[in-house]
Structures are given as structure tokens and as C-alpha cells.
Design a protein around this motif. Sequence first.
Motif, short mmCIF file in Angstrom:
data_model
loop_
_atom_site.label_atom_id
_atom_site.label_comp_id
_atom_site.label_asym_id
_atom_site.label_seq_id
_atom_site.Cartn_x
_atom_site.Cartn_y
_atom_site.Cartn_z
N THR A 186 0.85 -1.18 0.00
CA THR A 186 0.00 0.00 0.00
C THR A 186 0.89 1.23 0.00
N SER A 187 0.55 2.22 -0.83
CA SER A 187 1.36 3.44 -0.85
C SER A 187 0.57 4.56 -1.52
N ASP A 188 1.21 5.73 -1.57
CA ASP A 188 0.68 6.86 -2.34
C ASP A 188 1.58 7.13 -3.55
N PHE A 189 2.28 6.10 -4.02
CA PHE A 189 3.32 6.28 -5.02
C PHE A 189 2.83 6.38 -6.46
N GLY A 190 1.59 5.96 -6.73
CA GLY A 190 1.17 5.89 -8.12
C GLY A 190 2.00 4.86 -8.86
N THR A 191 2.51 5.22 -10.05
CA THR A 191 3.41 4.35 -10.80
C THR A 191 4.61 5.18 -11.23
N PRO A 192 5.76 4.52 -11.47
CA PRO A 192 6.07 3.11 -11.45
C PRO A 192 6.75 2.64 -10.16
N TYR A 193 6.81 3.49 -9.15
CA TYR A 193 7.61 3.20 -7.96
C TYR A 193 7.26 1.89 -7.25
N PRO A 194 5.98 1.49 -7.17
CA PRO A 194 5.70 0.21 -6.51
C PRO A 194 6.40 -0.98 -7.16
N ALA A 195 6.64 -0.88 -8.46
CA ALA A 195 7.32 -1.99 -9.15
C ALA A 195 8.72 -2.19 -8.61
N PHE B 197 -3.53 6.40 -2.95
CA PHE B 197 -4.05 7.14 -1.81
C PHE B 197 -3.64 8.61 -1.93
N PRO B 198 -4.39 9.51 -1.30
CA PRO B 198 -4.02 10.93 -1.36
C PRO B 198 -2.56 11.13 -0.94
N ARG B 199 -1.83 11.86 -1.73
CA ARG B 199 -0.39 12.00 -1.53
C ARG B 199 -0.08 12.60 -0.16
N GLN B 200 0.77 11.91 0.58
CA GLN B 200 1.30 12.35 1.87
C GLN B 200 0.21 12.54 2.93
N ASP B 201 -0.93 11.91 2.73
CA ASP B 201 -2.04 12.02 3.69
C ASP B 201 -2.05 10.78 4.57
N VAL B 202 -1.36 10.88 5.71
CA VAL B 202 -1.21 9.73 6.60
C VAL B 202 -2.56 9.29 7.15
N ARG B 203 -3.41 10.23 7.53
CA ARG B 203 -4.69 9.87 8.14
C ARG B 203 -5.59 9.13 7.15
N ALA B 204 -5.64 9.58 5.90
CA ALA B 204 -6.46 8.88 4.91
C ALA B 204 -5.95 7.46 4.70
N ALA B 205 -4.62 7.29 4.59
CA ALA B 205 -4.07 5.95 4.40
C ALA B 205 -4.35 5.07 5.60
N ALA B 206 -4.22 5.65 6.81
CA ALA B 206 -4.50 4.89 8.02
C ALA B 206 -5.95 4.43 8.06
#
Length: 271
Positions: A5-14, A35-44
Motif C-alpha cells: 500500500t502506498s501513495d506512489f502511483g506508478t512506477p515506484y511500486p514496481a 491514496f491521497p499524496r502524503q495524507d497519513v490519516r487517509a491511508a491509516a
Amino acid sequence: MITLTSDFGTPYPAAMKGVILQESDARLVDVAHDFPRQDVRAAAFWCRETLPYFPPAVHLVVVDPGVGTDRDAVVVRAGDHALVGPDNGVLLPAARRIAERAAESNSEREPTVDCFVYEYADPASSTFHGRDVFAPAAAEVHEAGVDALASVPAVSRVETVSATEAPDSLVDCRFPEASVRDDTARGEVLVVDDFGNAITNVPGSFLDGRAGTDIEVNGTPAPAVTAFAEVDEGERLVTVGSHGYVECDVNRGRGDEAFGLAPGDEVVLSE
């Protein structure tokens, strides 16, 4: 199994997957990378609502505005699961929910979570700890086994706490609680999903017995319904989402736009 799980979009997860696959033959499952970029609460929030439905796994979660700073890398064990990520609170809501479900299924008296710090050497990049720190950590934890975290040289236990308590050693993330009195609930928007549904922190029980009744959302009336199609296309509504909270929606439209709501906004619901 390792989930990512991340806010990386692509291609970084690869790149994270490539690192893991060099060290492990684990099955890799993407949860989300938008996930919304750099939004810790939304990801949590979303990790809390998704990760407990997986079978035992290692969950790699990287939403990390503090990348490159001296914040710790941590591992949190809950039941048969381990969560790996930055020490910014993103892991704890999901860990608590997983621990609670494990305690219920095992008839344990009190759910607990085990908190660990993962010691890492200077990474190759100060901007991509997902690849250089957390992916190797997830692979190492997976290969050792969740029950054998103490055998991982880089992992040190720092604290075991009740799932209802805030740990002293890790950064915590708590969602605010709504105030519910008589016919009025005062809370806030926690997140907005991709459909535009504005998910509040008002418990769904506020709508008990109010089906078909107009509920004012910050002064804007909308019927309380149990299904979107109970109102015409394009009409506002309030309902209880799968997460158990009241959400402000539009049938085949965007509730955030119709109600003028965004994450963090105050919401007052009244009959």
C-alpha cells in the motif's frame, strides 16, 4: 503473502516488488497505490478498513511525508499479521482492528499489539525508503515469520500495549470522535472516496430509526436511506457506509461537491 500500500502511483511500486522478489517468494498483493499524496490519516483509515479482511500476511504500508528524516522504521505485530512502515501512525489503526478481530475469534480477553523498531543502514536514496528500507524489511519479516520477529537481527521489541492504548514508543494516529446528542451529531469528514462519498466520523447508529427522514447536513436537507437508488439520480442522500459511519452522498454523483465537503471539514447532522 505480502500486501503493498502506498501513495506512489506508478512506477515506484514496481521497484519495491522487485526488491522483495529478490529476497522472498511471497505472493504479492497490491492494496492501493493511489491514496491521497502524503495524507497519513487517509491511508491509516483505508488500511484499517481493508487489511483486516486478509488472511495472515505481512502488510507493507508506505505513506511517508517524513522520508529522509530521522523518523524510525517500525514493525507492528497484531495477531497473525505484521505491518511494516514508517513511524508516523499510519500502521496503528489497522493493527488495532486486526488485533481486535483476532481476539474475538480466539476468545482472548484483551487484544494487544507488539511494537518493534527496524534498524536499517544508510539507504541508497534519501527519497525512496519504500524501495531501500521498507521493502527489504517486509521481505525479511516475511521470511522469518510473524511469530519469529525476535529472530530478525534488525528488529528489536520496544513495547506491547493493549489495542485500546496509545503506545509510548511509536507515533499514534487516532481518528476524532463525533459528538452525538439527542437529534444532533457534530463531527467531521474523515475521507472522501473515489466516488465522491464524504465519509464522516458520525456513527451509523445516528440514523437508526430515521430511514426516510430528511437529515440536514450543515443546513442542507437530504433523506436518510439504506441504498443509493432510493433517491433519483443526481439527488443528495445520507446513508451508513460499509465502514459503519454516516456518509453524505449523491446517487450516481459526487457527495463532496453537492454538500461542499472536504476531508477535515466540520459536519453537523440534525433532524
